[in-house]
Design an enzyme around this catalytic site. Structure first.
Site, short mmCIF file in Angstrom:
data_model
loop_
_atom_site.label_atom_id
_atom_site.label_comp_id
_atom_site.label_asym_id
_atom_site.label_seq_id
_atom_site.Cartn_x
_atom_site.Cartn_y
_atom_site.Cartn_z
CB CYS A 2 -0.84 0.07 1.37
SG CYS A 2 -1.74 -1.37 1.23
NE ARG A 27 4.38 1.64 -1.38
CZ ARG A 27 5.40 0.89 -1.16
NH1 ARG A 27 6.42 1.11 -1.76
NH2 ARG A 27 5.75 -0.01 -0.01
CD1 TRP A 74 -2.12 -4.80 -4.48
CD2 TRP A 74 -1.62 -6.10 -3.09
NE1 TRP A 74 -2.17 -6.34 -5.16
CE2 TRP A 74 -1.65 -6.82 -3.86
CE3 TRP A 74 -1.21 -6.55 -1.55
CZ2 TRP A 74 -1.16 -8.35 -3.83
CZ3 TRP A 74 -1.02 -7.99 -1.40
CH2 TRP A 74 -0.88 -8.79 -2.50
CG ASN A 98 2.59 -0.84 3.27
OD1 ASN A 98 2.22 -1.79 2.55
ND2 ASN A 98 3.89 -0.43 2.96
N GLY A 99 0.81 -3.44 5.10
CA GLY A 99 1.42 -4.70 5.67
C GLY A 99 0.37 -5.34 6.29
CD GLU A 487 11.09 -10.24 -17.55
OE1 GLU A 487 10.84 -11.05 -16.23
OE2 GLU A 487 10.96 -9.10 -17.21
CE LYS A 491 8.28 -7.32 -17.33
NZ LYS A 491 8.63 -8.04 -16.36
CD GLU A 494 4.57 -8.27 -14.58
OE1 GLU A 494 4.23 -7.97 -13.45
OE2 GLU A 494 5.48 -8.09 -14.91
CG HIS A 510 11.13 -34.02 -21.17
ND1 HIS A 510 11.53 -35.36 -21.45
CD2 HIS A 510 12.41 -33.25 -21.86
CE1 HIS A 510 12.72 -35.50 -21.84
NE2 HIS A 510 13.20 -34.28 -22.22
CE LYS A 609 8.49 -1.16 -10.11
NZ LYS A 609 8.58 -1.96 -11.26
#
Ligand code: AGP
Length: 614
Positions: A2, A27, A74, A98-99, A487, A491, A494, A510, A609
């Site tokens: 947050c 955030r 968040w 925040n947390g 990566e 991308k 997300e 496999h 983020k």
């Protein structure tokens, strides 16, 4: 996760807080709120959804007080709705958090037994109850916060406002970052308490970073810091020389696009402190510890990181093992911290974190410290928690990265890892001067090569319409291109919310081969190297089963081109720097697909983020 902004000072708190929250929206962005004193009372306004909803709500509201707190959320505990939005208010106390409060159930039961009326589903509100209970007895905000500190367990940074004392703020943290901004002209006319310096950067460059279990008390024109035992602390002040331009979009439609385009410069900036451009050699200087001495004595390297930073670490393993012949382990930080890892003597534990605040990476670093490992941190944010924990520091020097999807920090990290591999090899006397020169010259060419690859922007903005039709994407690569495949898939997941998997090309038969039909696009990173023929064989197998191929190769690779729907040609480079340039088309592809699907590129759903909870 947050974002928090607290303000006490001579300016209008509403403007300062809302503008600060805009800088912190990366955030968390599922709800937002402010509590500002007006006519001696707390005026609290909250809204579900992005900050814009709150902005609209407060637009015509008057506030005549000088103190306030704001929050962009968040969600952890409780759905992302207005009821659960911060600030939480209990009696005369308002608070932003925040947390996570881990022992919230136990606290909740106790409060309910005492008859408390709990109006949200959050853990945060419970802290406001605890403080309100205390302050009714002692009429002292600082004392009340200090009294409840022992009661709460978890990861938190909290700012508290007491309506009865409108020239006072108290904040404390254990985990997520909290930074105090002091008035630029040293007048002590205003104070900021923020989750990230970006929220106060237009107002000041003077910051004080709080450590865990520290409390800050601002009253009238003075500020004091305390440890958890209530002892006064002297805290050093840092002057930040970031410009505010760094946190603006500069005419780009999205922060992510701006950050993509910054890569030639950010990669050059990352390398600059560590390279002698006259002699084309790497410098072995003091980076918090004496690099030459430490790199000479290490027997093992262990990387810890999360997400995109972890994929960078995987490339670090290829680089260090092949160039230095030193064994390297890579660990996702959330696994490392709980699996009782063996950390042998003379291990160098390298953490990679753009934000420097990722909770799991921080915990992994602390664990390694307890085991006596030598710590080197690679971060983009100097003075961040992870940076402060380590003895050795290397910086991405990318400038502020706002887009939730990491781009320029990743490419800068890969440049740093190239340099680090050369430094370790050099310190151990294993790097021939001629090779050093060749590697360094190759590195110095990278910013220009990224410029060339950025030309694919137009290509992908046109191709996005066609690419949207695929149901899934399989990203393949071998060697250093394997983490790039991972990566690229991350991308796309997300940003475009499309199903994407990254695989080592040799693993395809496999299992993943069963997924392939003509609804599946196969994105392959296949630069010209000794593994190219093997990758091409893997592609033949996929093509024979209907898979549509998008390939990234070196120069005019006819065989790759002939089997692909789309072929992207990269400039020639050594294997060591190839990942830095080959990831750029994958970043562009994810950006344009997401954009053409109408998604919010800078703030993808459910993400934040800086992940300061585990
Ligand atoms: C990258 O696009 C992601 N948003 C995410 O995986 C990120 O890399 C991860 O959360 C680690 O963050 P850090 O580098 O700040 O520690």
């Amino acid at each position: 996760m947050c974002g928090i902004v607290g303000y006490l000072g001579i300016q209008n708190p509403k403007t300062i807080i809302i503008d600060g929250l805009k800088k912190l929206e990366y955030r968390g962005y599922d709800s937002a709120g402010v509590a500002i004193i007006h006519d001696g009372k707390t005026k609290r306004i909250r809204a579900q959804g992005k900050l814009k909803a709150l902005e609209d709500k407060v637009q015509n509201e008057e506030f005549n007080g000088h103190v306030g707190i704001g929050h962009t959320r968040w969600a952890t505990h409780g759905a992302p709705n207005e009821r659960n939005a911060h600030p939480h208010q209990v009696g005369e106390i308002s608070l932003v958090h925040n947390g996570i409060i881990e022992n919230y159930l136990e606290i909740k039961e106790e409060l309910l037994a005492q008859g408390a009326i709990i109006t949200s589903d959050t853990d945060s509100e419970l802290v406001a109850h605890l403080i309100w209970n205390e302050i009714q007895k002692n009429q002292n905000l600082l004392q009340s916060v200090q009294n409840i500190l022992k009661r709460i367990v978890g990861a938190f940074s909290i700012v508290v406002l007491w309506e009865k004392s409108p020239n006072e703020l108290v904040a404390f943290k254990d985990g997520p970052p909290l930074i105090v901004g002091l008035s630029k002209d040293k007048s002590n006319d205003e104070f900021f308490i923020v989750s990230d310096v970006q929220a106060a950067l237009v107002h000041t460059n003077r910051f004080v970073y709080l450590n865990d279990r520290e409390v800050v008390h601002i009253k009238d024109h003075s500020i004091s810091y305390y440890n958890a035992d209530g002892e006064k602390l002297n805290k050093p002040e840092s002057i930040l020389d970031w410009s505010t331009d760094m946190v603006e979009k500069m005419g780009f439609e999205h922060y992510m696009l701006k950050e993509l385009y910054e890569q030639p410069r950010s990669v050059a900036n990352a390398m600059a402190p560590y390279i002698d451009t006259d002699t084309h050699t790497v410098k072995l200087t003091d980076i918090g510890f004496d690099a030459e001495t430490v790199f000479k004595k290490i027997d093992r390297v262990i990387f810890v990181a999360c997400g995109t930073s972890f994929y960078a670490a995987m490339i670090g393993k290829y680089l260090i093992e092949q160039i230095c012949r030193v064994p390297v382990d890579t660990d996702v930080a959330s696994e490392f911290r709980y699996r009782r890892p063996v950390i042998p003597k003379n291990s160098l534990v390298i953490s990679i974190s753009q934000s420097g605040e990722t909770a799991d990476t921080l915990a992994a670093v602390r664990l390694a410290k307890e085991h006596g490992a030598e710590l080197l941190s690679i971060t983009n944010v100097a003075h961040s928690s992870i940076d402060r924990e380590a003895a050795g520091h290397m910086y991405m020097n990318s400038g502020v990265e706002i887009g939730v999807a990491s781009t320029k920090a990743f490419t800068s990290t890969l440049a740093i890892l190239n340099i680090l591999a050369l430094q370790i090899s050099k310190a151990r006397g294993a790097l021939a001067p001629v090779s050093e020169k060749q590697y360094v010259q190759n590195l110095l060419a990278v910013p220009g090569q990224i410029e060339v690859v950025l030309a694919y922007d137009k290509y992908f903005s046109e191709a996005a319409e066609q690419l949207k039709k695929y149901k899934g994407f399989l990203y393949l690569g071998r060697g250093v291109s394997y983490p790039i495949a991972l990566e690229g898939a991350l991308k796309l997941k997300e940003l475009a919310y499309m199903h994407a998997e990254g695989y080592a090309a040799g693993e395809m038969k496999h299992g993943p081969l069963a997924l392939i039909d003509d609804n599946m696009a196969i994105v392959v990173v296949a630069p010209t190297d000794e593994l190219l023929d093997k990758t091409i064989s893997n592609l033949q197998e996929a093509k024979a089963r209907g898979g549509k191929i998008i390939s990234i190769g070196t120069g005019e690779n006819k065989s790759l081109k002939s089997m692909s729907e789309y072929y992207l040609s990269l400039p020639h480079s050594l294997w060591t720097t190839n990942p830095i340039i080959s990831v750029v088309p994958l970043q562009l592809m994810a950006y344009h697909l997401a954009h053409s699907l109408g998604y919010d590129v800078d703030q993808p759903r459910n993400l934040a983020k800086s992940v300061t909870v585990e």
